[in-house]
Design an enzyme around this catalytic site. Structure first.
Site, PDB file in Angstrom:
ATOM      1  N   GLY A  71       0.816  -1.212   0.000  1.00 22.83           N
ATOM      2  CA  GLY A  71       0.000   0.000   0.000  1.00 22.83           C
ATOM      3  C   GLY A  71       0.848   1.260   0.000  1.00 22.83           C
ATOM      4  CB  THR A  72       3.948   2.171   1.817  1.00 19.51           C
ATOM      5  OG1 THR A  72       3.381   1.862   3.088  1.00 19.51           O
ATOM      6  CG2 THR A  72       4.861   3.381   1.945  1.00 19.51           C
ATOM      7  CD  GLN A 179      -6.977  -0.506   7.493  1.00 24.30           C
ATOM      8  OE1 GLN A 179      -7.736  -1.409   7.839  1.00 24.30           O
ATOM      9  NE2 GLN A 179      -5.696  -0.512   7.823  1.00 24.30           N
ATOM     10  CB  SER A 199      -2.229  -3.151   1.349  1.00 24.69           C
ATOM     11  OG  SER A 199      -1.232  -3.891   2.006  1.00 24.69           O
ATOM     12  CB  THR A 237      11.990  -9.689 -11.562  1.00 22.40           C
ATOM     13  OG1 THR A 237      12.986  -9.457 -12.553  1.00 22.40           O
ATOM     14  CG2 THR A 237      11.376 -11.070 -11.768  1.00 22.40           C
ATOM     15  CB  CYS A 325       2.806   2.848  10.776  1.00 16.06           C
ATOM     16  SG  CYS A 325       1.742   1.867   9.748  1.00 16.06           S
TER      17      CYS A 325
HETATM   18  N1  PLP Z   1      -2.813   2.953   3.845  1.00 18.14           N
HETATM   19  C1  PLP Z   1      -3.540   2.591   4.904  1.00 18.14           C
HETATM   20  C2  PLP Z   1      -4.876   3.229   5.137  1.00 18.14           C
HETATM   21  C3  PLP Z   1      -3.058   1.625   5.794  1.00 18.14           C
HETATM   22  O1  PLP Z   1      -3.791   1.281   6.855  1.00 18.14           O
HETATM   23  C4  PLP Z   1      -1.791   1.043   5.545  1.00 18.14           C
HETATM   24  C5  PLP Z   1      -1.219   0.071   6.499  1.00 18.14           C
HETATM   25  O2  PLP Z   1      -1.531   0.078   7.672  1.00 18.14           O
HETATM   26  C6  PLP Z   1      -1.078   1.451   4.407  1.00 18.14           C
HETATM   27  C7  PLP Z   1      -1.615   2.412   3.580  1.00 18.14           C
HETATM   28  C8  PLP Z   1       0.266   0.867   4.076  1.00 18.14           C
HETATM   29  O3  PLP Z   1       0.134  -0.387   3.473  1.00 18.14           O
HETATM   30  P1  PLP Z   1       1.382  -1.394   3.416  1.00 18.14           P
HETATM   31  O4  PLP Z   1       1.570  -1.901   4.816  1.00 18.14           O
HETATM   32  O5  PLP Z   1       0.964  -2.466   2.461  1.00 18.14           O
HETATM   33  O6  PLP Z   1       2.544  -0.607   2.905  1.00 18.14           O
END
Ligand code: PLP
Length: 389
Positions: A71-72, A179, A199, A237, A325
């Site tokens: 997700g990041t 989410q 994600s 890859t 996080c």
């Molecule tokens: N966006 C939201 C709303 C999240 O809750 C999270 C993870 O907690 C992320 C992005 C980041 O996703 P990833 O852990 O796959 O990098």
């Protein structure tokens, strides 16, 4: 001792069906999907199937899915990718003050290198006001990035309305659906989004894999440069085993969405009701109705969140005091700050997120343990009988 996992918004276990499929894939397939020989073609077949499964979860076309490392990275690609592709058109981006750090810090980075960013405030439930959004749009606005639902308090934003406003003004709309996808219905056309983040590890898939949905025709610049994979937007890859697992997880999430929605919502409401009945001086955070079916967030006055987490952990209950996080820092949650909670209540907050690993007996156990934990911690607080929420 009973173990109760209440941190499904932090991450989830690997679904057994996902695990089996990944094992089968890893045992038999190792080719590089970019190779034209049979080993490569075999791997590509699996990746293509996963792409379709992910697309089906959000009502998009397979060709509109770009796999990333999570997700990041998907958030970074959406925001920096649009900024780089559209900077000649304008330099203004709108986001909200309660985004995940993956969006918030990406926007802050762009602000440092010359972009202008508006961080919209939210109301006491965590909702963005579409009227405020309307007013914030300028001729040079190129992107609106507002999350579909918040990871800490579970509030679901008015994405469809935001999508309409964005379209009306010719501004691209990105939403972080990490989410929501697989938890509530998510359809890119209904939402009117141009870009959407996913994600895998929030939906019982493996960690380190995610995706960005990019509507056909939307221009993005890559953030990472390299070969031609993922239409050059995410070279390197592919994480084939991760992608295969993510695809299967997406398929299961779609299949079980309705039943899991109803099941977790019932458990959530039982937990909320039980806490309100058993523990005085609590504040329920987030929207009462526009809320993820598995999210519970409370602030307990005169209690320190970290002590509560540790006491619960000693009883086998895993929860969170903010987003995973940021829970290693003691900085007050930016989300709870944005909804106007005072510092003391922010520090006494607890997020419990339900999922596949929970049943009604877990909720009974939490309701048996939590009141004792709170009252014991309150007994150490000199303020405990002076203030009320
Ligand atoms: N966006 C939201 C709303 C999240 O809750 C999270 C993870 O907690 C992320 C992005 C980041 O996703 P990833 O852990 O796959 O990098």
């Amino acid at each position: 001792m009973r173990k109760v996992y209440l941190d499904h918004a932090g991450t989830t276990l690997l679904h057994p069906e996902v695990y089996s499929l990944m094992c089968e894939f890893m045992k038999n397939t190792f080719g590089n999907p970019s190779s034209i020989h049979s080993f490569g073609r075999e791997a590509k077949k699996w990746v293509d199937e996963a792409r379709q499964q992910v697309a089906d979860l959000i009502g998009s076309k397979a060709g509109e899915i770009i796999f990333t490392s999570g997700g990041t990275e998907a958030d970074n690609l959406a925001i920096i990718g649009v900024a780089a592709a559209r900077h000649k058109k304008g330099n203004h981006i709108i986001t909200s003050s309660i985004e995940h750090p993956a969006v918030l810090n990406t926007c802050k980075h762009l602000a440092k290198i010359g972009f202008e960013v508006t961080f919209l405030p939210v109301d006491r439930y965590g909702l963005v006001d579409p009227e405020e959004l309307y007013k914030a749009i300028r001729p040079e606005t190129i992107l609106i990035s507002i999350m579909h639902a918040n990871n800490e308090i579970g509030t679901i934003e008015p994405a469809e309305e935001i999508g309409r406003i964005a379209k009306e003004h010719g501004v691209l709309f990105h939403t972080d659906a990490v989410q929501t996808a697989g938890k509530i219905p998510v359809n890119v056309n209904t939402l009117g989004v141009d870009l959407l983040t996913l994600s895998s590890h929030k939906i019982y898939g493996p960690k380190g894999v995610g995706a960005i949905y990019k509507r056909k025709g939307v221009r993005l610049q890559p953030v990472v440069h390299g070969g031609g994979q993922e239409k050059t937007l995410r070279p390197g890859t592919e994480n084939t085993m991760g992608i295969v697992g993510f695809g299967k997880a997406a398929e299961i999430a779609a299949r079980e969405l309705d039943s899991e929605f109803n099941r977790t919502r019932q458990l959530r409401d039982k937990l909320i009701q039980g806490i309100k009945e058993r523990i005085p001086d609590v504040k329920y955070n987030g929207h009462p109705e526009l809320r993820l079916p598995h999210n519970v967030n409370f602030s307990f006055s005169y209690v320190e969140g970290e002590s509560m987490l540790l006491s619960l952990d000693m009883k086998g209950i895993a929860a969170s005091s903010g987003s995973a996080c940021s829970s290693s820092t003691l900085k007050p949650s930016h989300v709870l700050t944005a909804i106007g909670l005072p510092y003391e209540l922010i520090h006494g907050s607890l997020r419990m997120t339900l999922g596949m690993m929970n049943d009604a007996v877990d909720i009974d156990y939490v309701l048996e343990v939590l009141p004792g934990v709170v009252s014991k911690l309150r007994s150490f607080s000199p303020l405990a009988n002076k203030l009320t929420v």
